[in-house]
Design a protein around this motif. Structure first.
Motif, PDB file in Angstrom:
ATOM      1  N   GLY A   1      18.434  -4.980  21.798  1.00 35.62           N
ATOM      2  CA  GLY A   1      18.438  -4.978  23.252  1.00 35.62           C
ATOM      3  C   GLY A   1      17.077  -5.118  23.888  1.00 35.62           C
ATOM      4  N   GLN A   2      16.048  -5.424  23.095  1.00 32.87           N
ATOM      5  CA  GLN A   2      14.699  -5.546  23.647  1.00 32.87           C
ATOM      6  C   GLN A   2      14.074  -6.854  23.180  1.00 32.87           C
ATOM      7  OE1 GLN A   2      12.285  -1.868  23.562  1.00 32.87           O
ATOM      8  NE2 GLN A   2      13.949  -0.987  22.382  1.00 32.87           N
ATOM      9  N   GLN A   3      13.145  -7.338  23.973  1.00 29.80           N
ATOM     10  CA  GLN A   3      12.440  -8.565  23.625  1.00 29.80           C
ATOM     11  C   GLN A   3      11.261  -8.232  22.711  1.00 29.80           C
ATOM     12  OE1 GLN A   3      13.403 -11.738  24.424  1.00 29.80           O
ATOM     13  NE2 GLN A   3      15.235 -10.689  25.154  1.00 29.80           N
ATOM     14  N   GLY A   4      11.562  -8.032  21.465  1.00 28.58           N
ATOM     15  CA  GLY A   4      10.495  -7.704  20.535  1.00 28.58           C
ATOM     16  C   GLY A   4      11.026  -7.346  19.168  1.00 28.58           C
ATOM     17  N   GLU A   5      10.157  -6.732  18.353  1.00 29.69           N
ATOM     18  CA  GLU A   5      10.500  -6.348  16.988  1.00 29.69           C
ATOM     19  C   GLU A   5      10.126  -4.896  16.764  1.00 29.69           C
ATOM     20  OE1 GLU A   5       9.681  -9.956  14.080  1.00 29.69           O
ATOM     21  OE2 GLU A   5       8.010  -9.694  15.478  1.00 29.69           O
ATOM     22  N   GLN A   6      10.722  -4.320  15.735  1.00 28.92           N
ATOM     23  CA  GLN A   6      10.363  -2.974  15.316  1.00 28.92           C
ATOM     24  C   GLN A   6       9.757  -3.041  13.921  1.00 28.92           C
ATOM     25  OE1 GLN A   6      13.727  -0.355  15.570  1.00 28.92           O
ATOM     26  NE2 GLN A   6      13.534  -0.075  17.784  1.00 28.92           N
ATOM     27  N   LEU A   7       8.576  -2.459  13.779  1.00 28.83           N
ATOM     28  CA  LEU A   7       7.933  -2.295  12.479  1.00 28.83           C
ATOM     29  C   LEU A   7       8.262  -0.890  12.004  1.00 28.83           C
ATOM     30  CD1 LEU A   7       5.931  -3.343  10.280  1.00 28.83           C
ATOM     31  CD2 LEU A   7       4.116  -2.268  11.636  1.00 28.83           C
ATOM     32  N   CYS A   8       9.014  -0.784  10.904  1.00 21.70           N
ATOM     33  CA  CYS A   8       9.464   0.515  10.403  1.00 21.70           C
ATOM     34  C   CYS A   8       8.772   0.833   9.084  1.00 21.70           C
ATOM     35  CB  CYS A   8      10.982   0.514  10.200  1.00 21.70           C
ATOM     36  SG  CYS A   8      11.919   0.203  11.713  1.00 21.70           S
TER      37      CYS A   8
ATOM     38  N   ASP B   1       0.819  -1.215   0.000  1.00 25.23           N
ATOM     39  CA  ASP B   1       0.000   0.000   0.000  1.00 25.23           C
ATOM     40  C   ASP B   1       0.851   1.263   0.000  1.00 25.23           C
ATOM     41  OD1 ASP B   1      -2.451  -1.166  -0.183  1.00 25.23           O
ATOM     42  OD2 ASP B   1      -2.920  -1.075   1.949  1.00 25.23           O
ATOM     43  N   GLY B   2       2.154   1.110  -0.243  1.00 25.96           N
ATOM     44  CA  GLY B   2       3.010   2.279  -0.410  1.00 25.96           C
ATOM     45  C   GLY B   2       3.721   2.770   0.825  1.00 25.96           C
ATOM     46  N   TYR B   3       3.751   1.974   1.913  1.00 24.62           N
ATOM     47  CA  TYR B   3       4.374   2.436   3.151  1.00 24.62           C
ATOM     48  C   TYR B   3       5.850   2.053   3.260  1.00 24.62           C
ATOM     49  CZ  TYR B   3      -0.224   3.725   4.943  1.00 24.62           C
ATOM     50  OH  TYR B   3      -1.446   4.311   5.123  1.00 24.62           O
ATOM     51  N   ALA B   4       6.386   1.287   2.319  1.00 24.71           N
ATOM     52  CA  ALA B   4       7.801   0.893   2.328  1.00 24.71           C
ATOM     53  C   ALA B   4       8.212   0.397   3.717  1.00 24.71           C
ATOM     54  CB  ALA B   4       8.693   2.056   1.896  1.00 24.71           C
ATOM     55  N   ALA B   5       7.500  -0.612   4.208  1.00 19.04           N
ATOM     56  CA  ALA B   5       7.680  -1.079   5.588  1.00 19.04           C
ATOM     57  C   ALA B   5       8.636  -2.267   5.663  1.00 19.04           C
ATOM     58  CB  ALA B   5       6.331  -1.465   6.186  1.00 19.04           C
ATOM     59  N   THR B   6       9.336  -2.349   6.789  1.00 19.48           N
ATOM     60  CA  THR B   6      10.220  -3.478   7.068  1.00 19.48           C
ATOM     61  C   THR B   6      10.028  -3.889   8.523  1.00 19.48           C
ATOM     62  OG1 THR B   6      12.044  -1.993   7.678  1.00 19.48           O
ATOM     63  CG2 THR B   6      11.973  -2.772   5.386  1.00 19.48           C
ATOM     64  N   ALA B   7      10.409  -5.117   8.829  1.00 17.76           N
ATOM     65  CA  ALA B   7      10.362  -5.618  10.204  1.00 17.76           C
ATOM     66  C   ALA B   7      11.756  -6.088  10.582  1.00 17.76           C
ATOM     67  CB  ALA B   7       9.364  -6.773  10.318  1.00 17.76           C
ATOM     68  N   ARG B   8      12.157  -5.782  11.803  1.00 17.47           N
ATOM     69  CA  ARG B   8      13.484  -6.189  12.268  1.00 17.47           C
ATOM     70  C   ARG B   8      13.456  -6.363  13.770  1.00 17.47           C
ATOM     71  NH1 ARG B   8      16.472  -0.336  11.278  1.00 17.47           N
ATOM     72  NH2 ARG B   8      15.563   0.748  13.077  1.00 17.47           N
ATOM     73  N   GLY B   9      14.433  -7.082  14.271  1.00 13.90           N
ATOM     74  CA  GLY B   9      14.526  -7.268  15.709  1.00 13.90           C
ATOM     75  C   GLY B   9      14.856  -5.962  16.402  1.00 13.90           C
ATOM     76  N   ALA B  10      14.246  -5.724  17.548  1.00 13.74           N
ATOM     77  CA  ALA B  10      14.519  -4.508  18.315  1.00 13.74           C
ATOM     78  C   ALA B  10      15.802  -4.703  19.107  1.00 13.74           C
ATOM     79  CB  ALA B  10      13.355  -4.206  19.255  1.00 13.74           C
TER      80      ALA B  10
ATOM     81  N   GLY C   1      12.435  10.497  10.922  1.00 18.41           N
ATOM     82  CA  GLY C   1      12.745   9.983   9.596  1.00 18.41           C
ATOM     83  C   GLY C   1      11.938   8.766   9.209  1.00 18.41           C
ATOM     84  N   VAL C   2      11.485   8.004  10.208  1.00 14.69           N
ATOM     85  CA  VAL C   2      10.779   6.746   9.966  1.00 14.69           C
ATOM     86  C   VAL C   2       9.670   6.604  11.000  1.00 14.69           C
ATOM     87  CG1 VAL C   2      11.013   4.224   9.834  1.00 14.69           C
ATOM     88  CG2 VAL C   2      12.909   5.680   9.117  1.00 14.69           C
ATOM     89  N   CYS C   3       8.530   6.044  10.598  1.00 13.13           N
ATOM     90  CA  CYS C   3       7.505   5.668  11.571  1.00 13.13           C
ATOM     91  C   CYS C   3       7.922   4.331  12.179  1.00 13.13           C
ATOM     92  CB  CYS C   3       6.132   5.520  10.905  1.00 13.13           C
ATOM     93  SG  CYS C   3       5.441   7.051  10.275  1.00 13.13           S
ATOM     94  N   THR C   4       8.153   4.315  13.476  1.00 11.49           N
ATOM     95  CA  THR C   4       8.663   3.115  14.139  1.00 11.49           C
ATOM     96  C   THR C   4       7.710   2.672  15.238  1.00 11.49           C
ATOM     97  OG1 THR C   4      10.925   3.901  13.741  1.00 11.49           O
ATOM     98  CG2 THR C   4      10.656   2.088  15.300  1.00 11.49           C
TER      99      THR C   4
END
Length: 262
Positions: free
Chosen positions: A170-177, A159-168, A220-223
């Motif tokens: 030092g934290q127990q989780g992920e970041q959706l960028c 849908d045009g958001y150029a999104a990626t997922a990666r490990g956060a 710079g990025v929606c995180t």
């Protein structure tokens, strides 16, 4: 490929990219145009115009059409004209952001302004997200337990958001960028759009999420931080307190969650 020494003099003065933009702009200003029309208006050779039109057509910016003839038509086939495609028009200045902002202002004012107006905009933002929910939900539901964030990122990218997922780190989780936001300019004035999106991510992934940064706020990025679900450990049967069969009392419906057994 034509080298600089072989390029026509008018292209040496303006550059390939600039001249190509002038061709497209001339079509925007004057409507569908023939090669001859463009050459006269821009002071180019017809050969140069054709080459730029070929490049613009390859990029889906223009398309050839048969020229419309009003009244009696002479002999022979009508001349070909080149018109901008929808993609080509989108490359020029648009007022979609202003239109959306004006519409949201009207919604807020029509609801009475103040807190009522903000609530009306928030309701619109949630309805907008709900309209996209099914395709996102299917992508996430089809993914395995460890791939839900990645699946959401791919659906957002479509849908045009150029999104990626990666490990956060030092934290127990992920970041959706989300590296792009198509509604960032409007969201600067109406943060309800970002808030509704965050709520939707939480509902979709079945966990509390935390918005760390947004493009609309100047980042710079929606995180968005998405905590990793903690593994559930089976409780030994001996550790479960044995209670007597409950008796009916006036307080039978009172919740006892979180209390120590008497």
């Amino acid at each position: 490929m034509k080298y600089v020494g072989e390029a026509p003099q008018e292209e040496l003065a303006t550059g390939e990219h600039s001249t190509r933009n002038r061709v497209a702009r001339s079509i925007l200003d004057h409507g569908p145009s023939t090669v001859s029309d463009l050459a006269k208006r821009l002071g180019l050779t017809q050969a140069a115009v054709r080459r730029h039109l070929d490049a613009l057509a390859a990029d889906s910016v223009v398309e050839p059409r048969d020229q419309r003839v009003y009244g009696s038509r002479g002999r022979g086939r009508p001349a070909k004209v080149f018109a901008l495609t929808d993609c080509g028009r989108d490359a020029f200045d648009q007022s979609y952001d202003q239109l959306a902002a004006d519409a949201l202002k009207w919604i807020a004012a029509s609801a009475g302004g103040g807190a009522q107006g903000e609530a009306a905009v928030a309701a619109f933002a949630r309805a907008r997200i709900a309209a996209q929910a099914e395709s996102y939900r299917k992508s996430v539901d089809d993914a395995g337990p460890g791939g839900r964030t990645e699946a959401l990122a791919k659906a957002l990218s479509a849908d045009g958001y150029a999104a990626t997922a990666r490990g956060a780190p030092g934290q127990q989780g992920e970041q959706l960028c989300q590296h792009h936001c198509p509604v960032a300019h409007v969201a600067q004035k109406f943060p309800q759009l970002c808030e509704a999106e965050t709520e939707f991510f939480s509902q979709l992934l079945g966990t509390h999420v935390q918005r760390l940064a947004t493009i609309a706020h100047g980042d710079g990025v929606c995180t968005t931080f998405i905590p990793r679900a903690a593994p559930q450990t089976a409780i030994p049967q001996t550790a479960i307190p044995q209670t007597a069969t409950p008796q009916t009392t006036d307080h039978a419906s009172e919740s006892t969650a979180g209390r120590n057994p008497a």
